[in-house]
Design a protein around this motif. Structure first.
Motif, PDB file in Angstrom:
ATOM      1  N   SER A 337      49.774   0.283  40.484  1.00 31.05           N
ATOM      2  CA  SER A 337      50.778  -0.677  39.998  1.00 31.05           C
ATOM      3  C   SER A 337      50.198  -1.542  38.887  1.00 31.05           C
ATOM      4  O   SER A 337      48.976  -1.680  38.765  1.00 31.05           O
ATOM      5  N   GLY A 338      51.109  -2.122  38.088  1.00 32.58           N
ATOM      6  CA  GLY A 338      50.727  -3.084  37.060  1.00 32.58           C
ATOM      7  C   GLY A 338      49.610  -2.592  36.167  1.00 32.58           C
ATOM      8  O   GLY A 338      49.616  -1.459  35.690  1.00 32.58           O
ATOM      9  N   GLY A 339      48.628  -3.456  35.943  1.00 31.06           N
ATOM     10  CA  GLY A 339      47.508  -3.123  35.052  1.00 31.06           C
ATOM     11  C   GLY A 339      46.278  -2.678  35.800  1.00 31.06           C
ATOM     12  O   GLY A 339      45.142  -2.941  35.355  1.00 31.06           O
ATOM     13  N   GLU A 340      46.436  -1.970  36.925  1.00 31.59           N
ATOM     14  CA  GLU A 340      45.282  -1.499  37.701  1.00 31.59           C
ATOM     15  C   GLU A 340      44.462  -0.476  36.908  1.00 31.59           C
ATOM     16  O   GLU A 340      45.011   0.368  36.199  1.00 31.59           O
ATOM     17  N   HIS A 341      43.160  -0.535  37.083  1.00 32.27           N
ATOM     18  CA  HIS A 341      42.243   0.429  36.487  1.00 32.27           C
ATOM     19  C   HIS A 341      41.567   1.194  37.621  1.00 32.27           C
ATOM     20  O   HIS A 341      40.764   0.626  38.369  1.00 32.27           O
ATOM     21  N   VAL A 342      41.901   2.465  37.734  1.00 28.77           N
ATOM     22  CA  VAL A 342      41.447   3.287  38.857  1.00 28.77           C
ATOM     23  C   VAL A 342      40.454   4.336  38.373  1.00 28.77           C
ATOM     24  O   VAL A 342      40.680   5.011  37.362  1.00 28.77           O
ATOM     25  N   GLY A 343      39.348   4.477  39.103  1.00 33.69           N
ATOM     26  CA  GLY A 343      38.378   5.530  38.833  1.00 33.69           C
ATOM     27  C   GLY A 343      38.369   6.539  39.966  1.00 33.69           C
ATOM     28  O   GLY A 343      38.576   6.171  41.132  1.00 33.69           O
ATOM     29  N   ILE A 344      38.142   7.824  39.632  1.00 36.57           N
ATOM     30  CA  ILE A 344      38.086   8.889  40.638  1.00 36.57           C
ATOM     31  C   ILE A 344      36.770   9.636  40.470  1.00 36.57           C
ATOM     32  O   ILE A 344      36.419  10.065  39.359  1.00 36.57           O
ATOM     33  N   VAL A 345      36.016   9.778  41.559  1.00 36.65           N
ATOM     34  CA  VAL A 345      34.753  10.514  41.542  1.00 36.65           C
ATOM     35  C   VAL A 345      34.852  11.654  42.545  1.00 36.65           C
ATOM     36  O   VAL A 345      35.788  11.732  43.345  1.00 36.65           O
ATOM     37  N   GLY A 346      33.853  12.539  42.519  1.00 35.81           N
ATOM     38  CA  GLY A 346      33.826  13.668  43.445  1.00 35.81           C
ATOM     39  C   GLY A 346      32.915  14.753  42.918  1.00 35.81           C
ATOM     40  O   GLY A 346      32.505  14.727  41.751  1.00 35.81           O
ATOM     41  N   ARG A 347      32.611  15.709  43.781  1.00 35.65           N
ATOM     42  CA  ARG A 347      31.667  16.755  43.385  1.00 35.65           C
ATOM     43  C   ARG A 347      32.280  17.669  42.322  1.00 35.65           C
ATOM     44  O   ARG A 347      33.497  17.760  42.179  1.00 35.65           O
ATOM     45  N   GLY A 472      47.049  -2.486  30.127  1.00 38.14           N
ATOM     46  CA  GLY A 472      47.856  -1.512  30.844  1.00 38.14           C
ATOM     47  C   GLY A 472      47.105  -0.913  32.018  1.00 38.14           C
ATOM     48  O   GLY A 472      46.061  -1.412  32.441  1.00 38.14           O
ATOM     49  N   ALA A 473      47.643   0.184  32.547  1.00 38.14           N
ATOM     50  CA  ALA A 473      47.033   0.869  33.693  1.00 38.14           C
ATOM     51  C   ALA A 473      46.146   2.012  33.205  1.00 38.14           C
ATOM     52  O   ALA A 473      46.438   2.655  32.193  1.00 38.14           O
ATOM     53  N   ILE A 474      45.060   2.252  33.931  1.00 32.21           N
ATOM     54  CA  ILE A 474      44.152   3.363  33.624  1.00 32.21           C
ATOM     55  C   ILE A 474      43.892   4.155  34.904  1.00 32.21           C
ATOM     56  O   ILE A 474      43.578   3.572  35.949  1.00 32.21           O
ATOM     57  N   ILE A 475      44.039   5.468  34.809  1.00 35.12           N
ATOM     58  CA  ILE A 475      43.636   6.376  35.888  1.00 35.12           C
ATOM     59  C   ILE A 475      42.608   7.305  35.271  1.00 35.12           C
ATOM     60  O   ILE A 475      42.919   8.048  34.323  1.00 35.12           O
ATOM     61  N   SER A 476      41.372   7.248  35.736  1.00 35.68           N
ATOM     62  CA  SER A 476      40.300   7.970  35.058  1.00 35.68           C
ATOM     63  C   SER A 476      39.402   8.707  36.035  1.00 35.68           C
ATOM     64  O   SER A 476      39.206   8.277  37.172  1.00 35.68           O
ATOM     65  N   ILE A 477      38.866   9.818  35.546  1.00 37.12           N
ATOM     66  CA  ILE A 477      37.795  10.539  36.239  1.00 37.12           C
ATOM     67  C   ILE A 477      36.511  10.205  35.494  1.00 37.12           C
ATOM     68  O   ILE A 477      36.465  10.262  34.264  1.00 37.12           O
ATOM     69  N   SER A 478      35.477   9.835  36.224  1.00 38.42           N
ATOM     70  CA  SER A 478      34.220   9.522  35.545  1.00 38.42           C
ATOM     71  C   SER A 478      33.051   9.658  36.506  1.00 38.42           C
ATOM     72  O   SER A 478      33.196   9.449  37.713  1.00 38.42           O
ATOM     73  N   HIS A 479      31.902  10.022  35.919  1.00 39.48           N
ATOM     74  CA  HIS A 479      30.640   9.980  36.648  1.00 39.48           C
ATOM     75  C   HIS A 479      29.683   9.004  35.972  1.00 39.48           C
ATOM     76  O   HIS A 479      28.493   8.973  36.288  1.00 39.48           O
TER      77      HIS A 479
END
Length: 504
Positions: A337-347, A472-479
């Motif tokens: 929601s809103g201006g959330e900045h989300v990171g996604i990690v994993g193998r 704004g909002a960010i949905i990102s994959i990062s290591h």
């Protein structure tokens, strides 16, 4: 082990210098990181050192490169012929059974190495791992690595750090991972482009990265202080000289003709005053220059971009995420929601990029938001046969072209880079193009797959700050560990059981 003697490198197209009269020796125990901004020639120098034929056609060079022993090279991009092979075919003729320990440390299982999956279908991290495995099995005397940690999961990235630190063979590497450089390098080679890319500078410092940055900052500050003091002293000196000159000149003009002796004395005095001026000017020619520093630049997003906290950007659920018959994960749920900045990690190979592509399909046609997508494989968005101007000025109106050129100019693209093919640009410059496209579209939601992977360690802090400040909002994959810590509000781990929120 490896020595460069008086090596100069310049681009064939426009004679722009990348290195001039560069000499350097890589010895046992050295872990040397090549750093510099995007497009400065880091990968080109590494290719030239390994095999001159890799740079034929686009650079000219002179000088000597002396290699003792067997050098192994990890390229930034895999060869097309290797991508077309199966995994089993890629390792054909290699003693994989005898190197089970090495392969296991890279997370490569025996059944994976025997699989008939095309290398082209592997994730970015899996591609890096199999390349590393094959060159390390050869036990080389010198390791040349171009972005060895690109797309690696955090566990393998930490293994890579330990491997470089412990390696008996000297290592020369290019990396955009600040943490890796901080934890491994004991030599820093800094390639810079100055004066609108008309001059180059390469410095070699035998120190860790943090020590290098601190010493460089201290040196630049001291040089600037001395340069300012020299000019301030010169200004005061010239002010006193001007007062003497004006007095003698006035006396010359008012002296009586009945006193020719006094006139001759004043002429001698004026000659001495003018001679003193020339002496001061000669001294000024030897003043220290103000330090030249190549600043990292990234165009910022508009401050007007703000999403209300209560706005639902994404409410995503999926019972199963699949590639063909293969189930990657179950019970996926993500709410943003809103201006959330989300990171996604994993193998590596778990399916993170597949998930992000699915989220893009969910958001791309929304009318109430403007979403933009930066994939891991830039060729999904960029036509490498286009020019950057053609890509950014899609309608090709005069206004669009002018705007595109202005923005690219602010990010230090040269005229040749703006009008040449995108395929000739470095990975970092292509990443800048994608960022510029998002800025020009005034995007309020960003889906980013490894957003910092191709930015230099000097640019990465600017990128992180830019994304941290994004309204704004960010949905990102990062290591990228620094990115996850500094730019993300929440981090999720992608597993076969879904997305698990990580403790802060």
């Amino acid at each position: 082990m490896l020595e460069l003697k008086d090596v100069s490198v310049w681009l064939s197209q426009n004679n722009r210098p990348l290195a001039e009269h560069f000499s350097f020796a890589l010895n046992r125990g050295d872990k040397a990181a090549i750093i510099g901004e995007e497009g400065n020639g880091k990968s080109t120098l590494l290719k030239l050192i390994y095999d001159e034929s890799l740079v034929d056609g686009y650079v000219d060079h002179s000088g000597q490169i002396i290699k003792k022993g067997r050098a192994a090279y990890l390229p930034q991009m895999m060869e097309e012929q290797d991508l077309a092979k199966t995994v089993a075919g890629y390792f054909e003729g290699q003693d994989t059974a005898g190197r089970a320990g090495l392969l296991a440390s890279l997370g490569l299982a025996a059944d994976f190495l025997r699989s008939h999956r095309r290398v082209s279908t592997l994730s970015g991290g899996e591609k890096v791992k199999i390349q590393l495995a094959r060159i390390l099995m050869e036990e080389p005397d010198v390791l040349l690595l171009d972005e060895p940690t690109n797309d690696l999961d955090i566990e393998t990235l930490e293994w890579m750090e330990n491997y470089i630190r412990r390696s008996r063979a000297p290592v020369l590497f290019v990396s955009h991972d600040e943490t890796l450089i901080e934890n491994t390098a004991n030599v820093i080679i800094h390639m810079e482009q100055l004066v609108r890319k008309t001059r180059c500078r390469i410095s070699v410092t035998h120190a860790g990265y943090r020590e290098y940055l601190a010493a460089r900052r201290q040196s630049f500050d001291k040089q600037e202080q001395v340069a300012r003091k020299q000019r301030a002293d010169y200004g005061r000196q010239m002010e006193r000289w001007r007062q003497v000159y004006d007095r003698v000149d006035h006396e010359q003009r008012v002296i009586s003709r009945q006193d020719p002796g006094g006139g001759r004395l004043l002429k001698k005095k004026m000659k001495a005053v003018l001679s003193q001026e020339k002496r001061f000017e000669r001294q000024a020619e030897s003043f220290l220059d103000f330090p030249e520093e190549e600043a990292a630049i990234l165009t910022r997003f508009s401050e007007d971009i703000r999403l209300p906290k209560g706005k639902t950007v994404l409410d995503f659920s999926l019972p199963e995420l699949r590639i063909g018959e293969r189930v990657l994960a179950r019970n996926l749920r993500l709410f943003v929601s809103g201006g959330e900045h989300v990171g996604i990690v994993g193998r590596n190979g778990a399916g993170k990029s597949t998930l992000l592509a699915a989220l893009w399909e969910e958001l791309r046609n929304r009318r109430d938001i403007t979403a933009c997508y930066m994939p891991q494989d830039y060729s999904q968005k960029l036509n490498y046969d286009q020019t950057p101007v053609e890509y950014l000025a899609a309608n090709y109106t005069k206004e669009d072209i002018t705007r595109a050129r202005t923005y690219m100019g602010s990010m230090k693209f040269t005229h040749e880079e703006m009008t040449g093919k995108i395929g000739r640009l470095s990975g970092g410059q292509r990443a800048k193009l994608l960022f510029l496209d998002m800025v020009l579209r005034n995007a309020g939601v960003l889906l980013l797959d490894e957003p910092t992977r191709n930015f230099s360690p000097l640019s990465s802090p600017v990128v992180r700050q830019t994304l941290r400040d994004f309204g704004g909002a960010i949905i990102s994959i990062s290591h990228d560990r620094k990115y996850l810590q500094e730019a993300c509000d929440h981090v999720y781990r992608f597993t076969e059981a879904g997305l698990e929120l990580q403790p802060e």
